[in-house]
Scaffold this motif. Structure first.
Motif, PDB file in Angstrom:
ATOM      1  N   MET A 142       9.157   3.013  24.945  1.00 18.81           N
ATOM      2  CA  MET A 142       9.617   2.412  26.196  1.00 18.81           C
ATOM      3  C   MET A 142      10.521   1.233  25.845  1.00 18.81           C
ATOM      4  N   GLN A 198      12.051   6.089  30.349  1.00 18.30           N
ATOM      5  CA  GLN A 198      11.899   5.421  29.060  1.00 18.30           C
ATOM      6  C   GLN A 198      12.416   3.992  29.103  1.00 18.30           C
ATOM      7  N   THR A 199      12.776   3.530  30.302  1.00 17.87           N
ATOM      8  CA  THR A 199      13.317   2.177  30.459  1.00 17.87           C
ATOM      9  C   THR A 199      12.589   1.466  31.585  1.00 17.87           C
TER      10      THR A 199
END
Length: 166
Positions: free
Chosen positions: A1, A58-59
């Motif tokens: 992440m 993922q952000t």
């Protein structure tokens, strides 16, 4: 992440948790909304609560600004906006205040809810008071992380809000 911060720079630089995370290469600071990447935006004005169902990103994006300037317009960034549920600040400035998390606490909460508790602990490990936030919110973070979706997170949150009113 990946952790990204839309950085306003209007807080005391010595107390800025976003800057400290950036110094440790744990977060990337961005000076404009346009430069901030698309992801899950932690936004207290969002209509939907963050839940494990949001783990497809993922952000994780946070806005770092003074609470006095944290208006709805400040959060105009591309992404899926989600509100953090009821949690209590553990930082020295807002200790014990619900919903008054600093950037590091917001990231740690988001990471925990999305299934990254070890990363959340690493983030909070950079601060003397970091363990306090995790200890104060141990039960709600565990429960939110085990929720199926935003609706269930809001139901759990309501239990804590009802207890806080008593």
């Amino acid at each position: 992440m990946d952790l990204h911060v839309r950085y306003e720079g209007d807080d005391d630089p010595k107390k800025c948790t976003a800057r400290k995370l950036a110094r440790f290469d744990m977060a990337t600071l961005h000076e404009t909304a346009r430069a901030t990447p698309y992801g899950v935006v932690l936004n207290p004005h969002a209509e939907q609560a963050l839940s494990p169902a949001d783990d497809d990103h993922q952000t994780l994006v946070a806005l770092d600004c003074s609470w006095e300037t944290a208006e709805r317009a400040m959060f105009e960034m591309d992404g899926d906006h989600r509100a953090l549920p009821f949690l209590v600040a553990g930082n020295p400035v807002n200790h014990g205040r619900p919903f008054q998390l600093n950037t590091a606490e917001a990231f740690a909460a988001g990471l925990h809810i999305l299934g990254y508790p070890n990363f959340a602990e690493r983030v909070m490990g950079k601060f003397r008071w970091g363990h306090t936030f995790l200890e104060l919110n141990e039960e709600p973070l565990r429960r939110y992380a085990n929720a199926e979706d935003s609706t269930e997170v809001v139901e759990i949150q309501q239990e804590y809000l009802d207890m806080a009113e008593e």
